[in-house]
Design a protein around this motif. Sequence first.
Motif, PDB file in Angstrom:
ATOM      1  N   ASN A 106      55.815  33.096 -18.001  1.00  0.00           N
ATOM      2  CA  ASN A 106      55.121  34.307 -17.282  1.00  0.00           C
ATOM      3  C   ASN A 106      53.743  34.711 -16.335  1.00  0.00           C
ATOM      4  OD1 ASN A 106      57.445  35.782 -18.354  1.00  0.00           O
ATOM      5  ND2 ASN A 106      56.485  34.868 -20.039  1.00  0.00           N
ATOM      6  N   TRP A 126      51.310  37.535 -23.381  1.00  0.00           N
ATOM      7  CA  TRP A 126      51.099  36.082 -24.106  1.00  0.00           C
ATOM      8  C   TRP A 126      50.068  35.229 -24.018  1.00  0.00           C
ATOM      9  CZ3 TRP A 126      55.353  35.527 -26.794  1.00  0.00           C
ATOM     10  CH2 TRP A 126      56.458  35.862 -26.675  1.00  0.00           C
ATOM     11  N   TYR A 128      55.859  30.714 -23.074  1.00  0.00           N
ATOM     12  CA  TYR A 128      56.231  31.809 -22.701  1.00  0.00           C
ATOM     13  C   TYR A 128      54.807  32.235 -21.932  1.00  0.00           C
ATOM     14  CZ  TYR A 128      59.837  32.060 -26.103  1.00  0.00           C
ATOM     15  OH  TYR A 128      60.898  31.896 -26.692  1.00  0.00           O
ATOM     16  N   PHE A 129      53.833  32.300 -22.287  1.00  0.00           N
ATOM     17  CA  PHE A 129      52.774  32.705 -21.578  1.00  0.00           C
ATOM     18  C   PHE A 129      53.032  31.386 -20.097  1.00  0.00           C
ATOM     19  CE2 PHE A 129      48.286  31.194 -19.873  1.00  0.00           C
ATOM     20  CZ  PHE A 129      47.329  31.907 -19.695  1.00  0.00           C
ATOM     21  N   THR A 152      54.157  30.043 -28.662  1.00  0.00           N
ATOM     22  CA  THR A 152      54.092  30.574 -27.600  1.00  0.00           C
ATOM     23  C   THR A 152      53.246  30.213 -25.960  1.00  0.00           C
ATOM     24  OG1 THR A 152      52.095  31.802 -29.021  1.00  0.00           O
ATOM     25  CG2 THR A 152      53.855  32.578 -29.446  1.00  0.00           C
ATOM     26  N   MET A 175      49.022  36.155 -27.879  1.00  0.00           N
ATOM     27  CA  MET A 175      49.650  35.377 -28.173  1.00  0.00           C
ATOM     28  C   MET A 175      48.952  34.276 -28.258  1.00  0.00           C
ATOM     29  SD  MET A 175      51.597  37.613 -30.128  1.00  0.00           S
ATOM     30  CE  MET A 175      52.833  36.161 -31.034  1.00  0.00           C
ATOM     31  N   TYR A 213      61.127  38.186 -27.238  1.00  0.00           N
ATOM     32  CA  TYR A 213      60.809  36.871 -26.612  1.00  0.00           C
ATOM     33  C   TYR A 213      60.813  37.130 -24.724  1.00  0.00           C
ATOM     34  CZ  TYR A 213      59.656  35.031 -30.656  1.00  0.00           C
ATOM     35  OH  TYR A 213      59.442  33.848 -32.101  1.00  0.00           O
TER      36      TYR A 213
END
Length: 289
Positions: free
Chosen positions: A265, A55, A261-262, A258, A58, A47
């Motif tokens: 980042n 990401w 996280y996308f 997810t 994902m 992760y």
Amino acid sequence: MENPQRDYSTISPSARGLLLMKGLTDIPFAREAAQLMLAPEPYIPDYNRTEPGFWGRMVHFENRYHSIDQLLQGLHSKNILELSSGFSFRGLAAVQRQAVHYIDTDLPDLIVTKQGFLHDLQQQLPPATGQLETLPLNVLDEQQFSAVTSRFEPGPLTIVNEGLLMYLDQQEKKTLCTLIRHTLEERGGYWITADIYLKRNKDLNQVLTGNDQLSNFFLQHRIHDNMFDSFEAAADFFHDAGFTIDQEAQPDYTRLTTLDYFLKNTGPATLEKLRQRGKIQTTWRLRLR
């Protein structure tokens, strides 16, 4: 009916790579199957990756998986056929919850590996409520297709696929549509496909690939060329094949594990570019027109 010049077994490595990605999500049995894939080495989800493209993929694949479940809700189908399921275990999850007959299919080499995974996964589960079969199938072979569908009891059939049509050229898509239409004409039911992709934006690969290996795989199988020119063109294609859109899945971003996280980042400029680009994929539930 299969094109003799094409080696369909080369598609399977993409399913393996996708499983290792899905192990980072809460998609049913994805992490357990990823561990089986790598055994005896441990599967350790990373992760801490920071690539926006990773990401982005994902989020896309996680949303695509759940979009099919969304359109299955409310159908109360007792017979479900999944085409080219890869290392997805939607069928295993379904028969744990419901008294359904679920037939899970893909190419022979992949199915042999998947049956081994299923054996191990089922050892940790209570007896199933429904019936699961995992069978080899070339979806363009009329005899094989008929043999598989004949295993269901009489009654409506729901056919689902996720990640198939982009591997088929126009004529192959038409062949598959004909087989599905004939099946639903005999039995009734629906076809749920998550493979309504647009090829209008060539930056798709930057979002869904982000590494040379996957980019080369997309090029090898002409993924971009096999997508639709527009959603209107896709609707016209299915209309000409004898189908109409019954319902379209709506993204539920609160369901995606997810997404954070996308967003963490991905910079504002890239996010804005994606917003301007607009939707590039959708999932439709089709019925006979």
